[in-house]
Design a protein around this motif. Sequence first.
Motif, PDB file in Angstrom:
ATOM      1  N   LEU A  57       1.001  -1.363  -0.071  1.00 47.84           N
ATOM      2  CA  LEU A  57       0.100  -0.074   0.592  1.00 47.84           C
ATOM      3  C   LEU A  57       0.687   1.157   0.040  1.00 47.84           C
ATOM      4  O   LEU A  57       1.975   1.482   0.728  1.00 47.84           O
ATOM      5  CB  LEU A  57      -0.773   0.005   1.033  1.00 47.84           C
ATOM      6  CG  LEU A  57      -1.510   1.129   1.746  1.00 47.84           C
ATOM      7  CD1 LEU A  57      -2.447   1.632   0.764  1.00 47.84           C
ATOM      8  CD2 LEU A  57      -2.255   1.753   2.755  1.00 47.84           C
ATOM      9  N   LEU A  63       5.312   4.460   0.588  1.00 52.45           N
ATOM     10  CA  LEU A  63       5.309   2.774   0.867  1.00 52.45           C
ATOM     11  C   LEU A  63       4.340   3.469   2.083  1.00 52.45           C
ATOM     12  O   LEU A  63       5.065   3.706   3.314  1.00 52.45           O
ATOM     13  CB  LEU A  63       6.291   1.694   1.450  1.00 52.45           C
ATOM     14  CG  LEU A  63       6.499   0.614   1.224  1.00 52.45           C
ATOM     15  CD1 LEU A  63       7.229  -0.637   0.547  1.00 52.45           C
ATOM     16  CD2 LEU A  63       6.296   0.160   2.766  1.00 52.45           C
ATOM     17  N   ILE A  94      -4.585   7.265  15.662  1.00 52.28           N
ATOM     18  CA  ILE A  94      -5.454   8.489  14.601  1.00 52.28           C
ATOM     19  C   ILE A  94      -3.927   7.779  13.613  1.00 52.28           C
ATOM     20  O   ILE A  94      -3.185   7.194  13.460  1.00 52.28           O
ATOM     21  CB  ILE A  94      -4.461   9.774  15.644  1.00 52.28           C
ATOM     22  CG1 ILE A  94      -5.205  10.894  16.658  1.00 52.28           C
ATOM     23  CG2 ILE A  94      -4.436  10.898  14.633  1.00 52.28           C
ATOM     24  CD1 ILE A  94      -6.609  10.993  16.899  1.00 52.28           C
ATOM     25  N   VAL A 117      -9.709   7.232  14.350  1.00 54.44           N
ATOM     26  CA  VAL A 117      -9.619   8.887  14.466  1.00 54.44           C
ATOM     27  C   VAL A 117      -8.928   8.968  12.553  1.00 54.44           C
ATOM     28  O   VAL A 117      -7.996   9.233  12.322  1.00 54.44           O
ATOM     29  CB  VAL A 117      -9.314  10.056  14.228  1.00 54.44           C
ATOM     30  CG1 VAL A 117      -9.627  11.148  13.663  1.00 54.44           C
ATOM     31  CG2 VAL A 117     -10.283  10.049  16.057  1.00 54.44           C
ATOM     32  N   GLY A 151      -7.103  13.840  12.068  1.00 50.82           N
ATOM     33  CA  GLY A 151      -6.974  13.670  13.648  1.00 50.82           C
ATOM     34  C   GLY A 151      -6.648  15.054  14.687  1.00 50.82           C
ATOM     35  O   GLY A 151      -6.392  14.881  15.934  1.00 50.82           O
ATOM     36  N   ASP A 168      -0.756   6.928  14.558  1.00 49.91           N
ATOM     37  CA  ASP A 168      -0.112   6.021  13.280  1.00 49.91           C
ATOM     38  C   ASP A 168      -0.339   6.417  11.764  1.00 49.91           C
ATOM     39  O   ASP A 168      -0.890   6.097  11.587  1.00 49.91           O
ATOM     40  CB  ASP A 168      -1.281   4.497  13.362  1.00 49.91           C
ATOM     41  CG  ASP A 168      -0.661   3.376  11.894  1.00 49.91           C
ATOM     42  OD1 ASP A 168       0.702   3.338  11.543  1.00 49.91           O
ATOM     43  OD2 ASP A 168      -1.140   3.205  11.856  1.00 49.91           O
ATOM     44  N   LEU A 179      -0.259  15.877  12.101  1.00 52.54           N
ATOM     45  CA  LEU A 179       0.125  14.948  12.868  1.00 52.54           C
ATOM     46  C   LEU A 179       1.470  14.832  13.827  1.00 52.54           C
ATOM     47  O   LEU A 179       1.514  13.830  14.452  1.00 52.54           O
ATOM     48  CB  LEU A 179      -0.052  13.265  12.547  1.00 52.54           C
ATOM     49  CG  LEU A 179      -1.187  13.459  12.089  1.00 52.54           C
ATOM     50  CD1 LEU A 179      -1.890  11.975  11.872  1.00 52.54           C
ATOM     51  CD2 LEU A 179      -2.731  14.044  12.558  1.00 52.54           C
TER      52      LEU A 179
HETATM   53  N1  SAM Z   1       2.568   2.162   9.140  1.00 48.90           N
HETATM   54  C1  SAM Z   1       2.505   3.958   7.930  1.00 48.90           C
HETATM   55  C2  SAM Z   1       3.549   4.453   7.676  1.00 48.90           C
HETATM   56  O1  SAM Z   1       4.710   4.715   8.762  1.00 48.90           O
HETATM   57  O2  SAM Z   1       3.901   4.911   7.041  1.00 48.90           O
HETATM   58  C3  SAM Z   1       1.313   4.680   8.143  1.00 48.90           C
HETATM   59  C4  SAM Z   1       0.574   4.045   7.689  1.00 48.90           C
HETATM   60  S1  SAM Z   1      -1.664   5.130   7.217  1.00 48.90           S
HETATM   61  C5  SAM Z   1      -1.895   4.227   6.184  1.00 48.90           C
HETATM   62  C6  SAM Z   1      -1.828   6.448   7.582  1.00 48.90           C
HETATM   63  C7  SAM Z   1      -3.062   7.206   7.672  1.00 48.90           C
HETATM   64  O3  SAM Z   1      -3.253   8.121   8.042  1.00 48.90           O
HETATM   65  C8  SAM Z   1      -3.604   6.741   6.364  1.00 48.90           C
HETATM   66  O4  SAM Z   1      -4.442   6.054   6.553  1.00 48.90           O
HETATM   67  C9  SAM Z   1      -3.567   8.432   6.103  1.00 48.90           C
HETATM   68  O5  SAM Z   1      -4.839   8.131   5.727  1.00 48.90           O
HETATM   69  C10 SAM Z   1      -3.634   8.641   7.383  1.00 48.90           C
HETATM   70  N2  SAM Z   1      -3.834  10.003   7.928  1.00 48.90           N
HETATM   71  C11 SAM Z   1      -2.699  11.039   7.472  1.00 48.90           C
HETATM   72  N3  SAM Z   1      -3.378  11.889   8.017  1.00 48.90           N
HETATM   73  C12 SAM Z   1      -4.275  12.191   8.707  1.00 48.90           C
HETATM   74  C13 SAM Z   1      -4.630  12.960  10.010  1.00 48.90           C
HETATM   75  N4  SAM Z   1      -4.547  14.646   9.772  1.00 48.90           N
HETATM   76  N5  SAM Z   1      -5.964  12.955  10.130  1.00 48.90           N
HETATM   77  C14 SAM Z   1      -5.946  11.927  10.390  1.00 48.90           C
HETATM   78  N6  SAM Z   1      -5.554  11.028   9.188  1.00 48.90           N
HETATM   79  C15 SAM Z   1      -4.621  10.674   8.952  1.00 48.90           C
END
Ligand code: SAM
Length: 304
Positions: A57, A63, A94, A117, A151, A168, A179
Motif C-alpha cells: 500500500l 510506502l 489516529i 480517527v 486527527g 499511526d 500530526l
Molecule cells: N504505517 C504507515 C507509515 O509508517 O507510513 C502509516 C500507515 S496508515 C495507512 C496512515 C494513515 O494516516 C492513512 O490512512 C492516512 O489517510 C491517515 N492520515 C494522514 N493524515 C491524517 C490526519 N491528519 N488525520 C487522520 N488521519 C490521517
Amino acid sequence: MSDEKPINEPIDIPGWWIEDLHYGYRQMLKIDRLHYDSKTDSQRIMVFENETFGRVLTLDNILQTTEKDEFMYHEMMAHVPILAHGAVHSVLIIGGGDGGMLKQVVKHRAIGRIVQVEIDPEVIEFSKKYLPMLSDGAFDDPRFELVISDGAKYAKEAEDSFDVIIVDSTDPVGPGKALFTEEFYTDLSRLLADGGVIVTQNGIPFTQADEVINTMAAFRKLFVDYTCYTSTVPGYAGGQMCYGWGTNDPKLREVPLEVLQRRYEAEKLDTRYYTPEVHIASFALPKYIRDLIPERESLTRPAV
Ligand code: SAM
C-alpha cells in the motif's frame, strides 16, 4: 521532509514503483501486478503486488505498509504500550486506515472502547477490499468506533479520555503534516487518562532525524517520561524505525520481564515480532538515536 530540501529528478522505469522520499536515495519495488491506483480528495492511493513484500500500500507515492512486513510495525506499536500499561480500557488510534493497527488492538479482550480517527474513508474501504489480511475483520469488532476527521481537529475538540493513544500516521507531508506538530501533541496529551501512554510513528532516524528531534522536543515539554523505542521494518528503508513514547508514569518503562510475560500469556497473543524480551530490548537505543532526544535534568512534571 521539509519543503526547502532538494528533490530527486523524476524518473520512470516501466513496471517499477519508485519512492522518492529522500534526496539522493531511492527505493524501487517491482510491480508484479497493479491492483488499484486512484486519487481521493486527500491523497493518491496505490496497491500492487510484489514478490518480496506481498501486497503493498502506498499513499502519495510513499510506502505505508506491506502484507509481509506489517507485523513488525503494528505489533510493536500496539502491544508495547498496551502490555506496559497492563489495565487498558480505552484506545485511540489516529490514522491507521489500513486496519493493521486495529487488528492488533482488538486482540486485547479487556479493552472496552477503541476509537479510530481517519481522515480518508477511502483508505479504509479499499484496504478492506484489496488488503483484507491487514484488518482481518477487525473493522467489524463491536468495540470499534470510526470517526472520519482530521486527527488534529479531533484532538483539539474531543472531550474523551484514553489509556493508550497510537498515532499511526503517514510521513509529515500532505495531510500527515498536522500530526507532527507541538500543537497536536499538546491537544492529544489532554485526552490521555491518568497513567496513560501515547506512542507515535516517528520514521527512520537515519534519514528522518527531524521527526524524532521535533517530536521529542515537544514530548519533553508535555510528559514526565519521554523517549523512543524501535523495531526494524524492511519496507521502511534506511534502518531502524522509531516510535515516540510519552507518559506521565515513568514506571511504565520499568515493568519487569516476568510481569510482561504474565500479561502476554494471559492474553494468548499470537505475535510474530513482539515478545516480552523484545519489548524491553526495544527501549535500548543506539547512541546515534539517543543523541536525538533532548535531556531533562530531573523527572518532575514540567509546567504545560
Ligand atoms: N504505517 C504507515 C507509515 O509508517 O507510513 C502509516 C500507515 S496508515 C495507512 C496512515 C494513515 O494516516 C492513512 O490512512 C492516512 O489517510 C491517515 N492520515 C494522514 N493524515 C491524517 C490526519 N491528519 N488525520 C487522520 N488521519 C490521517
